[in-house]
Write a protein that holds these residues in place. Structure first.
Motif, short mmCIF file in Angstrom:
data_model
loop_
_atom_site.label_atom_id
_atom_site.label_comp_id
_atom_site.label_asym_id
_atom_site.label_seq_id
_atom_site.Cartn_x
_atom_site.Cartn_y
_atom_site.Cartn_z
N LEU A 25 -2.56 -0.07 13.24
CA LEU A 25 -1.53 -0.75 12.46
C LEU A 25 -1.93 -2.19 12.24
O LEU A 25 -2.43 -2.86 13.14
N THR A 26 -1.73 -2.67 11.02
CA THR A 26 -1.90 -4.11 10.82
C THR A 26 -1.01 -4.61 9.70
O THR A 26 -0.63 -3.87 8.81
N GLY A 27 -0.66 -5.89 9.79
CA GLY A 27 0.23 -6.51 8.81
C GLY A 27 -0.46 -7.63 8.07
O GLY A 27 -1.37 -8.27 8.61
N THR A 29 0.45 -11.09 6.06
CA THR A 29 1.52 -12.04 5.74
C THR A 29 1.46 -12.35 4.24
O THR A 29 0.40 -12.68 3.71
N PHE A 60 1.15 -2.79 6.44
CA PHE A 60 2.41 -3.26 5.85
C PHE A 60 2.33 -4.71 5.40
O PHE A 60 1.52 -5.50 5.87
N ALA A 62 3.79 -8.09 5.64
CA ALA A 62 4.61 -8.79 6.63
C ALA A 62 5.41 -9.88 5.92
O ALA A 62 5.13 -11.07 6.03
N HIS A 65 7.58 -12.21 8.12
CA HIS A 65 6.74 -13.27 8.65
C HIS A 65 6.49 -14.36 7.62
O HIS A 65 6.36 -15.53 7.96
N TYR A 156 8.01 -16.04 16.51
CA TYR A 156 7.06 -15.29 15.69
C TYR A 156 6.39 -14.13 16.45
O TYR A 156 6.35 -13.00 15.95
N MET A 160 6.33 -9.95 15.67
CA MET A 160 5.05 -9.25 15.56
C MET A 160 4.97 -8.11 16.58
O MET A 160 4.45 -7.02 16.28
N ASP A 163 6.88 -5.24 15.18
CA ASP A 163 6.09 -4.54 14.15
C ASP A 163 5.21 -3.48 14.78
O ASP A 163 5.05 -2.38 14.25
N ILE A 164 4.59 -3.87 15.89
CA ILE A 164 3.56 -3.03 16.50
C ILE A 164 4.20 -1.92 17.35
O ILE A 164 3.85 -0.76 17.25
N VAL A 172 -4.80 -2.48 17.03
CA VAL A 172 -4.33 -3.45 16.04
C VAL A 172 -5.50 -4.32 15.60
O VAL A 172 -5.89 -5.24 16.33
N GLN A 178 -5.23 -13.97 16.52
CA GLN A 178 -4.05 -13.15 16.74
C GLN A 178 -4.09 -12.37 18.06
O GLN A 178 -3.13 -11.69 18.41
N1 TRP Z 1 0.57 -12.47 12.18
C1 TRP Z 1 -0.42 -11.74 11.43
C2 TRP Z 1 -1.32 -12.74 10.71
O1 TRP Z 1 -0.91 -13.84 10.40
C3 TRP Z 1 0.20 -10.80 10.45
C4 TRP Z 1 1.00 -9.75 11.17
C5 TRP Z 1 2.35 -9.65 11.22
C6 TRP Z 1 0.47 -8.69 11.93
N2 TRP Z 1 2.71 -8.59 11.97
C7 TRP Z 1 1.60 -7.97 12.42
C8 TRP Z 1 -0.82 -8.27 12.24
C9 TRP Z 1 1.44 -6.85 13.25
C10 TRP Z 1 -0.98 -7.15 13.07
C11 TRP Z 1 0.15 -6.45 13.56
O2 TRP Z 1 -2.45 -12.41 10.43
#
Ligand code: TRP
Length: 355
Positions: A25-27, A29, A60, A62, A65, A156, A160, A163-164, A172, A178
């Motif tokens: 999983l990864t997000g 922003t 996804f 984010a 965020h 923050y 996060m 999310d995970i 991740v 991170q």
């Molecule tokens: N904080 C991450 C970034 O700035 C983006 C992010 C948000 C993220 N939620 C996450 C990455 C969950 C991995 C998993 O790059």
């Protein structure tokens, strides 16, 4: 791309029984426009990993965020559309991967609250982003070390973690900056599991791929929106040429041998080119290719590779209804996972239904 990837190793500890494959999983922003560095460092490897049948991927936007650092609604809205269009144009298979907007999953902020209630404040005091803000205030001799720090910035890492943990992700993929956040997510998962006596959450692991390149930008520093030195992935052809011509080189004349290994232009080229083409360019450098010629060659190469996805990208931007539908479908898939877990968590915490 082979059918297995770095991610398909044995899943980590605490894996719920029903889940057989590794979840990645990864997000992203949503405050910027995707650039070549994002593509090479994150988007391309993620799309490739999503083809591995032993992996279930969750990617996804984010966008919750995004509100922490950007309170310009137009920018956030545009960036969400651009990032979604980019991933789709580059071939993310959304039947295979689950692709959604964070803000479409109400279970995520709900879990954020539950985690906030088990997360020590002291843990958040140690988060890099918060510490950097405090350090800046102290340097500027501000009376209040927390000046300009919102609860969003402070908390923050909890968002996060939600999310995970919401999707029991095992791996991740993130940048180095991170890693600390993933460790904090493990900490919160462990506390919650312990406090409410169950294995609700898997313990996620950060994956930092050493092979993935960190691309340099126009000025030779790391390509990053904050340095204002990026080459947007899908700029128009003319603009792309202009930007490639702006890449910083040195004052060596045509005919003089040049060192590819310290050259941003070469680095960008090799991130896209095949091993053979990269080797050929290396030889051109040794033979003293002029900077003007080298830049034209790099432009031609990039333009050739980006033409098709750029066309798809532009077509997608013209069809936001399609993107919306894809994301809605993604949200449905994601919520089918999130909602049952959220029910269990509510019950565990004493917030279950009476009947
Ligand atoms: N904080 C991450 C970034 O700035 C983006 C992010 C948000 C993220 N939620 C996450 C990455 C969950 C991995 C998993 O790059």
């Amino acid at each position: 791309m082979s059918a297995t990837s770095a991610f398909s190793a044995q899943a980590s500890t605490g894996q719920p029984q029903s889940q057989k494959v590794t979840r990645v999983l990864t997000g992203i922003t949503t405050t910027g426009t995707p650039h070549l560095g994002n593509y090479v460092g994150a988007i391309k490897p993620a799309i490739e990993a999503s083809l591995d049948p032993n992996v279930e991927s969750f990617y996804f936007l984010a966008d919750l965020h995004a509100l922490i650092k950007c309170q310009d609604p137009k920018r956030v809205q545009e960036s969400r559309l651009e990032i979604a269009a980019t991933w789709l144009a580059l071939g993310l298979d959304t039947d295979n991967a689950t692709f959604y907007r964070q803000s479409d999953i109400p279970e995520i902020p709900e879990l954020t609250w539950m985690l906030s209630c088990v997360c020590a404040k002291g843990l958040m005091n140690r988060a890099h982003a918060y510490k950097a803000a405090v350090a800046e205030n102290e340097e500027a001799d501000n009376q209040d070390p927390d000046k300009g720090v919102t609860m969003g910035l402070f908390g923050y890492p909890v968002l996060m973690a939600a999310d995970i943990l919401m999707f029991n992700a095992n791996k991740v993929p993130v940048g180095r900056d991170q890693i600390q956040h993933i460790e904090m997510a493990r900490d919160m998962a462990g506390r919650f599991n312990h406090l409410y006596k169950g294995s609700f959450f898997s313990l996620p692991e950060a994956v930092v791929d050493e092979k993935v390149q960190v691309l340099n930008g126009l000025d030779g520093r790391k390509m990053s929106k904050s340095y204002n030195n990026t080459i947007p992935l899908f700029v128009a052809e003319k603009k792309l040429l202009k930007l490639v011509r702006k890449i910083k080189t040195n004052s060596l004349e045509p005919g003089e041998p040049k060192d590819p290994d310290t050259c941003t232009l070469f680095q960008i080229y090799s991130a896209f080119a095949s091993a053979e083409d990269t080797q050929a360019m290396r030889e051109e450098y040794a033979a003293g290719i002029g900077w003007g010629d080298a830049k034209n060659r790099v432009f031609e190469y990039l333009n050739e590779h980006l033409r098709e996805p750029r066309e798809r990208y532009l077509a997608l931007l013209e069809d936001p209804a399609h993107i919306e539908a894809v994301l809605q479908k993604g949200a449905e898939k994601a919520r089918a996972q999130a909602a049952p877990l959220m029910d269990r968590l509510r019950t565990a915490a004493g917030l279950g239904r009476f009947i």
